[in-house]
Write a protein that holds these residues in place. Structure first.
Motif, PDB file in Angstrom:
ATOM      1  N   ASN A  84       0.891  -1.339   0.504  1.00  0.00           N
ATOM      2  CA  ASN A  84      -0.282  -0.211   0.138  1.00  0.00           C
ATOM      3  C   ASN A  84       0.983   1.433   0.158  1.00  0.00           C
ATOM      4  O   ASN A  84       2.160   1.355   0.593  1.00  0.00           O
ATOM      5  N   ASN A  85       0.495   2.103  -1.246  1.00  0.00           N
ATOM      6  CA  ASN A  85       1.344   3.670  -0.706  1.00  0.00           C
ATOM      7  C   ASN A  85       0.743   4.590   0.104  1.00  0.00           C
ATOM      8  O   ASN A  85       0.360   4.948  -0.011  1.00  0.00           O
ATOM      9  N   THR A  86       2.045   4.489   1.218  1.00  0.00           N
ATOM     10  CA  THR A  86       2.072   5.171   2.970  1.00  0.00           C
ATOM     11  C   THR A  86       2.785   6.372   2.328  1.00  0.00           C
ATOM     12  O   THR A  86       3.543   6.204   1.618  1.00  0.00           O
ATOM     13  N   PRO A  87       2.550   7.151   2.862  1.00  0.00           N
ATOM     14  CA  PRO A  87       1.172   7.616   3.996  1.00  0.00           C
ATOM     15  C   PRO A  87       0.051   8.374   3.489  1.00  0.00           C
ATOM     16  O   PRO A  87      -1.264   8.214   3.463  1.00  0.00           O
ATOM     17  N   SER A  88       0.282   8.326   1.492  1.00  0.00           N
ATOM     18  CA  SER A  88      -1.438   8.765   0.935  1.00  0.00           C
ATOM     19  C   SER A  88      -2.500   7.770   0.600  1.00  0.00           C
ATOM     20  O   SER A  88      -3.714   7.991   1.097  1.00  0.00           O
ATOM     21  N   GLN A  89      -1.709   6.716   0.584  1.00  0.00           N
ATOM     22  CA  GLN A  89      -3.128   4.968   0.864  1.00  0.00           C
ATOM     23  C   GLN A  89      -3.276   5.493  -1.019  1.00  0.00           C
ATOM     24  O   GLN A  89      -4.643   4.819  -0.142  1.00  0.00           O
ATOM     25  N   ASN A  90      -3.454   5.875  -1.769  1.00  0.00           N
ATOM     26  CA  ASN A  90      -4.062   5.990  -2.608  1.00  0.00           C
ATOM     27  C   ASN A  90      -3.753   4.680  -3.657  1.00  0.00           C
ATOM     28  O   ASN A  90      -4.945   5.033  -4.345  1.00  0.00           O
ATOM     29  N   SER A  91      -2.912   4.632  -3.658  1.00  0.00           N
ATOM     30  CA  SER A  91      -2.521   3.665  -4.828  1.00  0.00           C
ATOM     31  C   SER A  91      -2.576   1.568  -3.938  1.00  0.00           C
ATOM     32  O   SER A  91      -1.530   2.326  -2.895  1.00  0.00           O
ATOM     33  N   THR A  92      -2.196   0.706  -4.331  1.00  0.00           N
ATOM     34  CA  THR A  92      -1.756  -0.424  -4.054  1.00  0.00           C
ATOM     35  C   THR A  92      -1.191  -1.098  -5.488  1.00  0.00           C
ATOM     36  O   THR A  92      -1.510  -1.567  -6.434  1.00  0.00           O
ATOM     37  N   LEU A  93       0.618  -1.406  -4.642  1.00  0.00           N
ATOM     38  CA  LEU A  93       0.868  -1.850  -5.679  1.00  0.00           C
ATOM     39  C   LEU A  93       1.332  -3.094  -5.473  1.00  0.00           C
ATOM     40  O   LEU A  93       1.555  -3.808  -4.681  1.00  0.00           O
ATOM     41  N   ILE A  94       1.210  -4.110  -6.791  1.00  0.00           N
ATOM     42  CA  ILE A  94       1.903  -5.226  -6.865  1.00  0.00           C
ATOM     43  C   ILE A  94       2.613  -5.839  -7.624  1.00  0.00           C
ATOM     44  O   ILE A  94       2.655  -6.141  -8.825  1.00  0.00           O
ATOM     45  N   GLN A  95       3.253  -6.514  -6.576  1.00  0.00           N
ATOM     46  CA  GLN A  95       5.198  -6.896  -8.110  1.00  0.00           C
ATOM     47  C   GLN A  95       5.539  -8.144  -7.738  1.00  0.00           C
ATOM     48  O   GLN A  95       4.602  -9.274  -6.234  1.00  0.00           O
ATOM     49  N   ASN A  96       5.925  -8.838  -8.382  1.00  0.00           N
ATOM     50  CA  ASN A  96       6.300 -10.629  -8.488  1.00  0.00           C
ATOM     51  C   ASN A  96       7.314 -11.049  -7.561  1.00  0.00           C
ATOM     52  O   ASN A  96       7.559 -10.026  -7.100  1.00  0.00           O
ATOM     53  N   GLY A  97       7.388 -11.938  -7.762  1.00  0.00           N
ATOM     54  CA  GLY A  97       9.117 -11.919  -6.165  1.00  0.00           C
ATOM     55  C   GLY A  97      10.255 -11.862  -6.976  1.00  0.00           C
ATOM     56  O   GLY A  97      10.713 -12.037  -6.168  1.00  0.00           O
ATOM     57  N   ASP A  98      10.311 -11.230  -8.405  1.00  0.00           N
ATOM     58  CA  ASP A  98      11.390 -10.638  -8.343  1.00  0.00           C
ATOM     59  C   ASP A  98      11.026  -9.411  -8.134  1.00  0.00           C
ATOM     60  O   ASP A  98      12.511  -8.353  -8.443  1.00  0.00           O
ATOM     61  N   GLY A  99      10.658  -8.486  -7.488  1.00  0.00           N
ATOM     62  CA  GLY A  99      10.258  -6.923  -7.072  1.00  0.00           C
ATOM     63  C   GLY A  99       9.443  -6.379  -8.848  1.00  0.00           C
ATOM     64  O   GLY A  99       9.967  -5.212  -8.620  1.00  0.00           O
ATOM     65  N   ALA A 100       9.208  -7.115  -9.551  1.00  0.00           N
ATOM     66  CA  ALA A 100       8.708  -6.560 -10.833  1.00  0.00           C
ATOM     67  C   ALA A 100       7.238  -6.034 -11.464  1.00  0.00           C
ATOM     68  O   ALA A 100       6.935  -6.663 -10.275  1.00  0.00           O
ATOM     69  N   SER A 101       7.333  -4.843 -11.438  1.00  0.00           N
ATOM     70  CA  SER A 101       6.692  -4.147 -10.744  1.00  0.00           C
ATOM     71  C   SER A 101       4.408  -5.129 -11.556  1.00  0.00           C
ATOM     72  O   SER A 101       4.939  -4.881 -13.009  1.00  0.00           O
TER      73      SER A 101
END
Length: 201
Positions: free
Chosen positions: A74-91
């Motif tokens: 979760n994008n803190t502190p704004s909490q306006n977006s959630t990012l999902i990354q794979n096991g290698d750290g790529a979005s």
């Protein structure tokens, strides 16, 4: 919130914009049994959303052989977006919550950036949600406290995935067929959306 409505728990009740242009399905009849009682040879892959703090928007998704498949941030502190990354750290996916017309979602190379209400539109009777991915139309249907992803437009719907809770953890179970056709990333994004407790429409 209407606590007697089983669909309210996945954010399907009281949403402002159900998509009235979504196709009306034929009668499904009896849906297939949940994975654990299915006699089919289609193997099942289990993914657990662990270390949720406080919810599915900040966690690690662990799959077979205890391998980390995804990180959900979760994008803190704004909490306006959630990012999902794979096991290698790529979005691989992005959910933007603060939007005047509802949440936005994008899954890299699969789902172009669009409103969640367009990607997961409610059925006319608000009992299930459609999902289009990989040139297929499927439906997320609440059943026995879980939410199952089924094929759409077939005489015998096939269960591709199931979202449930086990010992307080969110669990995504997927058939080998669903993984083979490339639905894993979409199902993870859908699980975050449907179990976030946030307004998505």
């Amino acid at each position: 919130m209407n606590i007697t409505n089983p669909y309210a728990q996945v954010g399907w009740a009281g949403t402002g914009n159900s998509n009235r242009s979504a196709p009306i399905p034929s009668i499904f009849g009896a849906l297939p049994s949940p994975f654990h009682s299915s006699p089919t040879a289609n193997s099942i892959h289990r993914f657990e959303f662990t270390a949720s703090n406080p919810d599915v928007q900040n966690c690690t998704v662990v799959g077979p052989q205890s391998k980390t498949y995804f990180q959900i941030l979760n994008n803190t502190p704004s909490q306006n977006s959630t990012l999902i990354q794979n096991g290698d750290g790529a979005s691989i996916a992005l959910i933007q919550w603060a939007h005047s017309s509802g949440a936005l979602v994008e899954v890299r190379d699969i789902i172009r950036r669009q409103l969640v209400a367009q990607w997961l539109p409610l059925s006319e009777d608000a009992k299930y949600r459609f999902m289009k991915a990989r040139d297929r139309i499927m439906v997320w249907v609440p059943q026995d406290g879980n939410v199952g992803l089924y094929t759409y437009g077939t005489t015998t719907p096939e269960l591709y995935a199931k979202i449930s809770r086990s010992e307080g953890r969110l669990v995504l179970e997927m058939s080998s067929t669903a993984i083979r056709i490339g639905l894993l990333e979409c199902c993870v994004a859908a699980a975050v959306l449907l179990r976030s407790g946030r307004f998505i429409d």
